[in-house]
Design a protein around this motif. Structure first.
Motif, PDB file in Angstrom:
ATOM      1  N   UNK A  44       0.811  -1.214   0.000  1.00 48.19           N
ATOM      2  CA  UNK A  44       0.000   0.000   0.000  1.00 48.19           C
ATOM      3  C   UNK A  44       0.848   1.269   0.000  1.00 48.19           C
ATOM      4  N   UNK A  45       2.135   1.138  -0.296  1.00 47.16           N
ATOM      5  CA  UNK A  45       3.084   2.239  -0.436  1.00 47.16           C
ATOM      6  C   UNK A  45       3.549   2.812   0.899  1.00 47.16           C
ATOM      7  N   UNK A  46       2.683   2.809   1.940  1.00 47.53           N
ATOM      8  CA  UNK A  46       3.138   3.435   3.169  1.00 47.53           C
ATOM      9  C   UNK A  46       2.543   2.811   4.432  1.00 47.53           C
ATOM     10  N   UNK A  47       1.391   2.205   4.335  1.00 44.88           N
ATOM     11  CA  UNK A  47       0.687   1.742   5.519  1.00 44.88           C
ATOM     12  C   UNK A  47       0.833   0.232   5.693  1.00 44.88           C
ATOM     13  N   UNK A  48       0.748  -0.190   6.934  1.00 44.52           N
ATOM     14  CA  UNK A  48       0.793  -1.607   7.230  1.00 44.52           C
ATOM     15  C   UNK A  48      -0.571  -2.218   6.963  1.00 44.52           C
ATOM     16  N   UNK A  49      -0.607  -3.538   6.772  1.00 43.05           N
ATOM     17  CA  UNK A  49      -1.846  -4.225   6.432  1.00 43.05           C
ATOM     18  C   UNK A  49      -2.560  -4.728   7.692  1.00 43.05           C
ATOM     19  N   UNK A  50      -3.866  -4.494   7.763  1.00 42.41           N
ATOM     20  CA  UNK A  50      -4.682  -4.964   8.874  1.00 42.41           C
ATOM     21  C   UNK A  50      -5.939  -5.619   8.324  1.00 42.41           C
ATOM     22  N   UNK A  51      -5.932  -6.917   8.001  1.00 41.81           N
ATOM     23  CA  UNK A  51      -7.120  -7.580   7.466  1.00 41.81           C
ATOM     24  C   UNK A  51      -8.299  -7.452   8.426  1.00 41.81           C
ATOM     25  N   UNK A  52      -9.488  -7.236   7.884  1.00 45.14           N
ATOM     26  CA  UNK A  52     -10.667  -6.990   8.694  1.00 45.14           C
ATOM     27  C   UNK A  52     -11.343  -8.298   9.111  1.00 45.14           C
ATOM     28  N   UNK A  53     -11.359  -9.307   8.242  1.00 38.76           N
ATOM     29  CA  UNK A  53     -12.007 -10.553   8.598  1.00 38.76           C
ATOM     30  C   UNK A  53     -11.173 -11.722   8.115  1.00 38.76           C
ATOM     31  N   UNK A  54     -11.557 -12.909   8.564  1.00 39.12           N
ATOM     32  CA  UNK A  54     -10.824 -14.102   8.166  1.00 39.12           C
ATOM     33  C   UNK A  54     -11.144 -15.244   9.085  1.00 39.12           C
ATOM     34  N   UNK A  55     -10.463 -16.376   8.883  1.00 39.12           N
ATOM     35  CA  UNK A  55     -10.638 -17.531   9.749  1.00 39.12           C
ATOM     36  C   UNK A  55      -9.724 -17.387  10.961  1.00 39.12           C
ATOM     37  N   UNK A  56     -10.246 -17.540  12.189  1.00 42.98           N
ATOM     38  CA  UNK A  56      -9.410 -17.292  13.379  1.00 42.98           C
ATOM     39  C   UNK A  56      -8.211 -18.224  13.486  1.00 42.98           C
ATOM     40  N   UNK A  57      -8.398 -19.504  13.111  1.00 46.20           N
ATOM     41  CA  UNK A  57      -7.271 -20.446  13.189  1.00 46.20           C
ATOM     42  C   UNK A  57      -6.216 -20.079  12.158  1.00 46.20           C
ATOM     43  N   UNK A  58      -6.646 -19.800  10.933  1.00 48.59           N
ATOM     44  CA  UNK A  58      -5.717 -19.437   9.867  1.00 48.59           C
ATOM     45  C   UNK A  58      -5.001 -18.132  10.202  1.00 48.59           C
ATOM     46  N   UNK A  59      -5.762 -17.156  10.722  1.00 46.14           N
ATOM     47  CA  UNK A  59      -5.151 -15.872  11.079  1.00 46.14           C
ATOM     48  C   UNK A  59      -4.167 -16.018  12.231  1.00 46.14           C
ATOM     49  N   UNK A  60      -4.495 -16.891  13.194  1.00 44.05           N
ATOM     50  CA  UNK A  60      -3.585 -17.108  14.312  1.00 44.05           C
ATOM     51  C   UNK A  60      -2.291 -17.751  13.832  1.00 44.05           C
ATOM     52  N   UNK A  61      -2.397 -18.674  12.890  1.00 38.26           N
ATOM     53  CA  UNK A  61      -1.210 -19.362  12.393  1.00 38.26           C
ATOM     54  C   UNK A  61      -0.323 -18.423  11.582  1.00 38.26           C
ATOM     55  N   UNK A  62      -0.888 -17.709  10.613  1.00 41.93           N
ATOM     56  CA  UNK A  62      -0.093 -16.841   9.742  1.00 41.93           C
ATOM     57  C   UNK A  62       0.105 -15.439  10.293  1.00 41.93           C
ATOM     58  N   UNK A  63      -0.777 -14.989  11.172  1.00 37.70           N
ATOM     59  CA  UNK A  63      -0.664 -13.649  11.717  1.00 37.70           C
ATOM     60  C   UNK A  63      -1.512 -12.645  10.956  1.00 37.70           C
ATOM     61  N   UNK A  64      -2.220 -11.793  11.671  1.00 41.63           N
ATOM     62  CA  UNK A  64      -3.089 -10.818  11.021  1.00 41.63           C
ATOM     63  C   UNK A  64      -2.334  -9.534  10.687  1.00 41.63           C
ATOM     64  N   UNK A  65      -1.391  -9.149  11.540  1.00 38.43           N
ATOM     65  CA  UNK A  65      -0.651  -7.910  11.308  1.00 38.43           C
ATOM     66  C   UNK A  65       0.692  -8.235  10.671  1.00 38.43           C
ATOM     67  N   UNK A  66       1.063  -7.415   9.691  1.00 40.26           N
ATOM     68  CA  UNK A  66       2.316  -7.646   8.991  1.00 40.26           C
ATOM     69  C   UNK A  66       3.518  -7.302   9.848  1.00 40.26           C
ATOM     70  N   UNK A  67       3.488  -6.156  10.507  1.00 39.98           N
ATOM     71  CA  UNK A  67       4.611  -5.693  11.323  1.00 39.98           C
ATOM     72  C   UNK A  67       4.109  -5.134  12.648  1.00 39.98           C
ATOM     73  N   UNK A  68       3.685  -5.977  13.597  1.00 41.18           N
ATOM     74  CA  UNK A  68       3.218  -5.459  14.891  1.00 41.18           C
ATOM     75  C   UNK A  68       4.348  -4.756  15.629  1.00 41.18           C
ATOM     76  N   UNK A  69       4.041  -3.569  16.136  1.00 42.66           N
ATOM     77  CA  UNK A  69       5.059  -2.748  16.791  1.00 42.66           C
ATOM     78  C   UNK A  69       4.505  -2.100  18.046  1.00 42.66           C
ATOM     79  N   UNK A  70       5.385  -1.849  18.989  1.00 43.36           N
ATOM     80  CA  UNK A  70       5.142  -0.940  20.093  1.00 43.36           C
ATOM     81  C   UNK A  70       6.249   0.097  20.040  1.00 43.36           C
ATOM     82  N   UNK A  71       5.888   1.312  19.670  1.00 42.06           N
ATOM     83  CA  UNK A  71       6.869   2.376  19.427  1.00 42.06           C
ATOM     84  C   UNK A  71       7.869   1.898  18.377  1.00 42.06           C
TER      85      UNK A  71
END
Length: 353
Positions: free
Chosen positions: A92-119
């Motif tokens: 998306x050129x600048x923003x991180x990806x945050x999928x809105x829906x999906x399968x919970x098991x699949x999302x837990x395995x692959x991860x929903x956030x591309x680059x989770x950060x704290x600061x």
């Protein structure tokens, strides 16, 4: 009127069912390998000789040491006097990806956030190299010292395994910036697959050869050791040469070291290397990786299949990753990628695959 949604990316790893199976299979496999390495038969394809009691599976001291290790690595990661490198531009050129829906098991395995950060603390980037890879080296070193305690001195086979894998980890840390262009960072989310893989699978499964040698010493003469060293050197030469060529070209295509290489232009404005290492096969770095994996297993002899698990697993991993990369590159580069595949027909192994 609702906005039109683009085509959904195909599910990977067998979708939700495959993800659910891997959630159980990966920890079970790691546990089996650790038990098999220290058992008498050392069978890869059979049940371990005995199972430990529940009391052996829990140690408050081990938990505290693990948390302290992660804390130390996190503190080192946050030190102010360190180089800061820019990552690859995201889709998306600048923003991180945050999928809105999906399968919970699949999302837990692959991860929903591309680059989770704290600061400034990037969890995925931190886990990719530091706790797991450095932990792998420390486990190898502990096994070497234990062998010296039991036998008076480490065996030549143990020295080779430690040396080869230390070189590999040292190379990864020295070229840490290159991790920013890998599929793990630019494409995969940070879920169970990467978190478990980085923190548990890598240090405990990749040290399998050293674990095997501690419990099953193997004789190794200097002539055979020299041959194994040559094999590892060839693998490392291909691995480092291919990766350095790619990274140099990505940073500066006008660099004299890569300026004369033949390329194919793409609709995205980027160019694909079609000569040098990347004109030999499409993934020469994978070829180097596999040759080194063979060299890491050979000091363990040929009487057991167990030490060769890493070679078998890594072959399957790289073939699967290459297929994922092919799909992504075809979607991204289209006709240019088809032309590249025509010019470079072999994927990993020249004239074979």
């Amino acid at each position: 009127m609702a906005p039109t949604q683009g085509p959904r990316a195909p599910l990977e790893f067998g979708g939700p069912l495959g993800a659910a199976a891997l959630l159980l299979l990966l920890p079970a496999t790691m546990f089996h390998l650790l038990l098999a390495a220290r058992s008498g038969p050392a069978r890869l394809l059979g049940p371990p000789a005995s199972l430990p009691g529940l009391e052996a599976l829990w140690s408050p001291r081990a938990l505290l040491l693990w948390l302290a290790w992660l804390g130390l690595q996190a503190a080192l990661y946050l030190l102010p006097a360190r180089k800061v490198a820019e990552g690859q531009e995201l889709k998306d050129k600048s923003r991180l990806r945050y999928p809105i829906n999906g399968n919970p098991i699949y999302d837990f395995f692959l991860g929903r956030e591309l680059n989770p950060r704290i600061c400034f603390f990037d969890f995925k980037y931190f886990c990719e190299l530091r706790p797991g890879l450095i932990g792998w080296v420390l486990i190898n070193l502990a096994l070497l010292m234990k062998e010296a305690e039991l036998q008076g001195s480490p065996s030549l086979a143990m020295w080779l395994v430690n040396g080869f894998q230390l070189l590999y980890v040292g190379d990864a840390l020295w070229h840490e910036e290159a991790i920013l262009t890998t599929m793990d960072i630019t494409h995969d989310g940070f879920g169970f697959m990467l978190a478990f893989g980085d923190i548990a699978w890598v240090p405990f499964t990749y040290s399998l050869q050293a674990q095997f040698l501690l419990h099953h010493p193997q004789p190794l003469g200097l002539p055979m050791a020299s041959v194994i060293c040559l094999i590892n050197a060839i693998g490392y030469y291909i691995f480092r040469g291919a990766n350095s060529q790619k990274n140099t070209f990505r940073k500066n295509p006008s660099d004299p070291r890569v300026a004369g290489l033949e390329t194919i232009s793409t609709a995205t404005g980027r160019k694909l290397l079609v000569s040098g290492w990347w004109g030999m096969v499409r993934h020469p770095n994978y070829l180097g990786d596999l040759i080194m994996a063979l060299a890491w297993s050979l000091p363990c002899g040929v009487s057991h299949l167990l030490p060769y698990f890493y070679l078998l697993y890594f072959t399957a991993l790289l073939v699967h990753r290459e297929a994922r990369d092919e799909r992504q590159c075809l979607q991204k580069y289209g006709l240019a990628w088809q032309e590249y595949c025509r010019r470079v027909p072999y994927r990993i192994m020249p004239y074979i695959y």
